[in-house]
Design a protein around this motif. Structure first.
Motif, PDB file in Angstrom:
ATOM      1  N   SER A 179       0.829  -1.211   0.000  1.00 31.69           N
ATOM      2  CA  SER A 179       0.000   0.000   0.000  1.00 31.69           C
ATOM      3  C   SER A 179       0.861   1.257   0.000  1.00 31.69           C
ATOM      4  N   LEU A 216       2.370   1.649  -3.431  1.00 31.82           N
ATOM      5  CA  LEU A 216       1.392   2.138  -4.407  1.00 31.82           C
ATOM      6  C   LEU A 216       1.085   3.622  -4.201  1.00 31.82           C
ATOM      7  N   GLU A 217       1.077   4.069  -2.948  1.00 36.90           N
ATOM      8  CA  GLU A 217       0.833   5.490  -2.664  1.00 36.90           C
ATOM      9  C   GLU A 217       1.978   6.372  -3.136  1.00 36.90           C
ATOM     10  N   SER A 227       0.177   7.235 -10.753  1.00 33.78           N
ATOM     11  CA  SER A 227      -1.043   6.448 -10.965  1.00 33.78           C
ATOM     12  C   SER A 227      -0.887   5.393 -12.056  1.00 33.78           C
ATOM     13  N   ILE A 257       0.897  -2.140 -11.445  1.00 36.35           N
ATOM     14  CA  ILE A 257       1.166  -3.056 -10.337  1.00 36.35           C
ATOM     15  C   ILE A 257      -0.123  -3.759  -9.921  1.00 36.35           C
ATOM     16  N   ARG A 258      -1.218  -2.988  -9.819  1.00 39.42           N
ATOM     17  CA  ARG A 258      -2.506  -3.600  -9.455  1.00 39.42           C
ATOM     18  C   ARG A 258      -2.944  -4.645 -10.481  1.00 39.42           C
ATOM     19  N   ALA A 296       1.058   2.532 -10.474  1.00 40.07           N
ATOM     20  CA  ALA A 296       0.187   1.880  -9.508  1.00 40.07           C
ATOM     21  C   ALA A 296      -0.847   1.023 -10.219  1.00 40.07           C
ATOM     22  N   THR A 314       3.955   5.798  -5.767  1.00 35.15           N
ATOM     23  CA  THR A 314       4.204   5.747  -7.203  1.00 35.15           C
ATOM     24  C   THR A 314       3.136   6.554  -7.934  1.00 35.15           C
TER      25      THR A 314
END
Length: 79
Positions: free
Chosen positions: A59, A62-63, A67, A73-74, A70, A65
């Protein structure tokens, strides 16, 4: 109804899966069912902590990096 033999087989399977007990199995001989169950609970608790820690780290990553990264990655994690 589950038989005592089935319970013993399940405990033996757990014993083989546990890193700590699985490695010591050959040297120390038998391990009690109670110890196997205690070690199993401890191992599962530790795995849950590791999952929580890794989720938190992910988390945070992801915060930090952008969008697009992110989203990439998701999408990789969802595969």
């Amino acid at each position: 109804m589950i038989t005592e033999e089935q319970i013993n087989d399940l405990v033996l399977q757990l014993h083989r899966l546990l890193p700590e007990l699985g490695n010591n199995n050959r040297r120390s001989g038998k391990v009690s069912a109670s110890r196997v169950l205690q070690e199993t609970c401890s191992y599962i608790t530790n795995l849950n902590k590791e999952v929580d820690d890794l989720s938190e780290r992910l988390s945070e990553l992801l915060e930090s990096t952008d969008s697009a990264q992110a989203a990439l990655i998701r999408s990789l994690l969802m595969q």
